[in-house]
Design a protein around this motif. Structure first.
Motif, PDB file in Angstrom:
ATOM      1  N   ASN A 220       0.823  -1.204   0.000  1.00 28.68           N
ATOM      2  CA  ASN A 220       0.000   0.000   0.000  1.00 28.68           C
ATOM      3  C   ASN A 220       0.859   1.255   0.000  1.00 28.68           C
ATOM      4  N   ASP A 221       1.956   1.241   0.728  1.00 23.58           N
ATOM      5  CA  ASP A 221       2.841   2.406   0.770  1.00 23.58           C
ATOM      6  C   ASP A 221       3.386   2.727  -0.615  1.00 23.58           C
ATOM      7  N   ARG A 222       3.725   1.717  -1.384  1.00 21.84           N
ATOM      8  CA  ARG A 222       4.221   1.943  -2.748  1.00 21.84           C
ATOM      9  C   ARG A 222       3.121   2.545  -3.622  1.00 21.84           C
ATOM     10  N   ASP A 223       1.911   1.997  -3.496  1.00 21.03           N
ATOM     11  CA  ASP A 223       0.792   2.520  -4.271  1.00 21.03           C
ATOM     12  C   ASP A 223       0.493   3.969  -3.880  1.00 21.03           C
ATOM     13  N   ALA A 224       0.580   4.259  -2.586  1.00 16.46           N
ATOM     14  CA  ALA A 224       0.296   5.604  -2.095  1.00 16.46           C
ATOM     15  C   ALA A 224       1.319   6.608  -2.613  1.00 16.46           C
ATOM     16  N   GLU A 225       2.575   6.207  -2.648  1.00 10.80           N
ATOM     17  CA  GLU A 225       3.620   7.107  -3.125  1.00 10.80           C
ATOM     18  C   GLU A 225       3.432   7.412  -4.605  1.00 10.80           C
ATOM     19  N   THR A 226       3.041   6.409  -5.368  1.00 12.21           N
ATOM     20  CA  THR A 226       2.761   6.615  -6.792  1.00 12.21           C
ATOM     21  C   THR A 226       1.600   7.590  -6.980  1.00 12.21           C
ATOM     22  N   LEU A 227       0.529   7.380  -6.242  1.00 12.01           N
ATOM     23  CA  LEU A 227      -0.643   8.249  -6.340  1.00 12.01           C
ATOM     24  C   LEU A 227      -0.297   9.671  -5.925  1.00 12.01           C
ATOM     25  N   ARG A 228       0.483   9.819  -4.874  1.00 15.72           N
ATOM     26  CA  ARG A 228       0.861  11.154  -4.402  1.00 15.72           C
ATOM     27  C   ARG A 228       1.643  11.905  -5.481  1.00 15.72           C
ATOM     28  N   GLY A 229       2.528  11.188  -6.165  1.00 18.04           N
ATOM     29  CA  GLY A 229       3.294  11.808  -7.232  1.00 18.04           C
ATOM     30  C   GLY A 229       2.421  12.254  -8.388  1.00 18.04           C
ATOM     31  N   GLU A 230       1.433  11.452  -8.737  1.00 17.32           N
ATOM     32  CA  GLU A 230       0.515  11.804  -9.822  1.00 17.32           C
ATOM     33  C   GLU A 230      -0.296  13.050  -9.463  1.00 17.32           C
ATOM     34  N   LEU A 231      -0.769  13.106  -8.221  1.00 15.60           N
ATOM     35  CA  LEU A 231      -1.544  14.266  -7.781  1.00 15.60           C
ATOM     36  C   LEU A 231      -0.679  15.520  -7.729  1.00 15.60           C
ATOM     37  N   LYS A 232       0.577  15.356  -7.353  1.00 15.88           N
ATOM     38  CA  LYS A 232       1.506  16.483  -7.332  1.00 15.88           C
ATOM     39  C   LYS A 232       1.678  17.052  -8.737  1.00 15.88           C
ATOM     40  N   GLN A 233       1.819  16.187  -9.710  1.00 17.75           N
ATOM     41  CA  GLN A 233       1.959  16.629 -11.102  1.00 17.75           C
ATOM     42  C   GLN A 233       0.722  17.377 -11.587  1.00 17.75           C
ATOM     43  N   LYS A 234      -0.443  16.962 -11.122  1.00 14.23           N
ATOM     44  CA  LYS A 234      -1.692  17.616 -11.519  1.00 14.23           C
ATOM     45  C   LYS A 234      -1.929  18.916 -10.755  1.00 14.23           C
ATOM     46  N   GLY A 235      -1.190  19.127  -9.682  1.00 13.17           N
ATOM     47  CA  GLY A 235      -1.423  20.299  -8.852  1.00 13.17           C
ATOM     48  C   GLY A 235      -2.637  20.174  -7.969  1.00 13.17           C
ATOM     49  N   THR A 236      -3.003  18.935  -7.631  1.00 12.38           N
ATOM     50  CA  THR A 236      -4.162  18.667  -6.776  1.00 12.38           C
ATOM     51  C   THR A 236      -3.700  18.206  -5.410  1.00 12.38           C
ATOM     52  N   LEU A 237      -4.042  18.944  -4.379  1.00 11.91           N
ATOM     53  CA  LEU A 237      -3.708  18.545  -3.014  1.00 11.91           C
ATOM     54  C   LEU A 237      -4.810  17.648  -2.466  1.00 11.91           C
ATOM     55  N   LEU A 238      -4.427  16.448  -2.066  1.00 14.53           N
ATOM     56  CA  LEU A 238      -5.354  15.523  -1.414  1.00 14.53           C
ATOM     57  C   LEU A 238      -5.112  15.566   0.084  1.00 14.53           C
ATOM     58  N   ILE A 239      -6.171  15.822   0.832  1.00 16.04           N
ATOM     59  CA  ILE A 239      -6.091  15.835   2.291  1.00 16.04           C
ATOM     60  C   ILE A 239      -6.865  14.650   2.840  1.00 16.04           C
ATOM     61  N   ASN A 240      -6.225  13.897   3.710  1.00 15.49           N
ATOM     62  CA  ASN A 240      -6.857  12.788   4.410  1.00 15.49           C
ATOM     63  C   ASN A 240      -7.385  13.327   5.737  1.00 15.49           C
ATOM     64  N   LEU A 241      -8.712  13.448   5.848  1.00 15.47           N
ATOM     65  CA  LEU A 241      -9.352  14.014   7.036  1.00 15.47           C
ATOM     66  C   LEU A 241      -9.856  12.876   7.910  1.00 15.47           C
ATOM     67  N   MET A 242      -9.353  12.818   9.145  1.00 14.95           N
ATOM     68  CA  MET A 242      -9.630  11.682  10.027  1.00 14.95           C
ATOM     69  C   MET A 242     -10.165  12.167  11.370  1.00 14.95           C
ATOM     70  N   ALA A 243     -11.033  11.356  11.965  1.00 18.23           N
ATOM     71  CA  ALA A 243     -11.605  11.694  13.267  1.00 18.23           C
ATOM     72  C   ALA A 243     -12.518  10.574  13.713  1.00 18.23           C
TER      73      ALA A 243
END
Length: 219
Positions: free
Chosen positions: A14-37
């Motif tokens: 999962n960590d590898r998949d997450a790092e890949t996704l984070r890089g793709e979102l960075k290229q798009k200029g989209t900030l993804l926030i994980n909101l937890m509670a």
């Protein structure tokens, strides 16, 4: 006897998949926030007010993760933001693969900010990287100031702690200084905001941080 550490294998993948996704979102200029509670801490209410205040300044979408129902997604759509509901089929968290599928459901529209409102609890969501650029957690006053002692991983993994429902503080035995001190002992770099969605107190500071976080992500 051969022992297979399944959790380690699953989280490593999962960590590898997450790092890949984070890089793709960075290229798009989209900030993804994980909101937890925890359930009832006020995640959706916080989002409703935040979207109302910022919808003219940035393009916002929300992914609502729940075991069942579409109650929260309906509430978010009423703000004018795009929303999708992700059912986790009984799982108590979102992982990178599930997050990617929810992102795909948002379509090809460009967004500056996408918020994943994770499943409500203080344990499982902290254990799985979703590919988010920032992790934000809420702790409501009625839950008590001892939660950093009971759920340390959530506070360790979060970039931001938002203490919510401060308008009811007079009715609860909640020591904000003790809570913040305990959180910063676990995570010295954590940023803390105290807010009330009912009165609007503290939202300017939280929203200023959010605007800067989106701008920084694009640079």
């Amino acid at each position: 006897m051969r022992i297979i550490e399944l959790k380690e294998t699953v989280t490593a993948s999962n960590d590898r998949d997450a790092e890949t996704l984070r890089g793709e979102l960075k290229q798009k200029g989209t900030l993804l926030i994980n909101l937890m509670a925890s359930p009832g801490a006020g995640k959706t209410t916080l989002l409703e007010r935040t979207i109302h205040d910022l919808r003219d300044r940035m393009r916002i979408a929300v992914m609502e993760a729940d075991v069942d129902s579409d109650v929260d997604a309906v509430r978010i759509e009423r703000t004018g933001a795009k929303a999708v509901q992700a059912h986790t089929d009984g799982m108590c968290h979102m992982d990178a693969g599930m997050t990617r599928r929810a992102l795909d459901a948002l379509g090809e529209d460009p967004f500056d900010l996408v918020v994943l409102e994770n499943v409500g609890n203080l344990i499982c969501p902290a254990e799985f990287d979703t590919g988010a650029g920032r992790c934000v957690m809420l702790l409501s006053v009625p839950e008590g100031d001892d939660k950093p002692l009971k759920y340390p991983l959530m506070f360790t993994k979060s970039d931001v702690l938002i203490i919510t429902k401060t308008d009811v503080a007079p009715y609860f035995d909640f020591d904000p200084d003790a809570c913040i001190r305990r959180a910063r002992k676990l995570n010295p770099d954590i940023t803390v905001f105290t807010v009330s969605a009912k009165t609007g107190d503290g939202f300017e500071e939280w929203e200023d941080w959010l605007i800067k976080a989106v701008a920084d992500w694009k640079n």
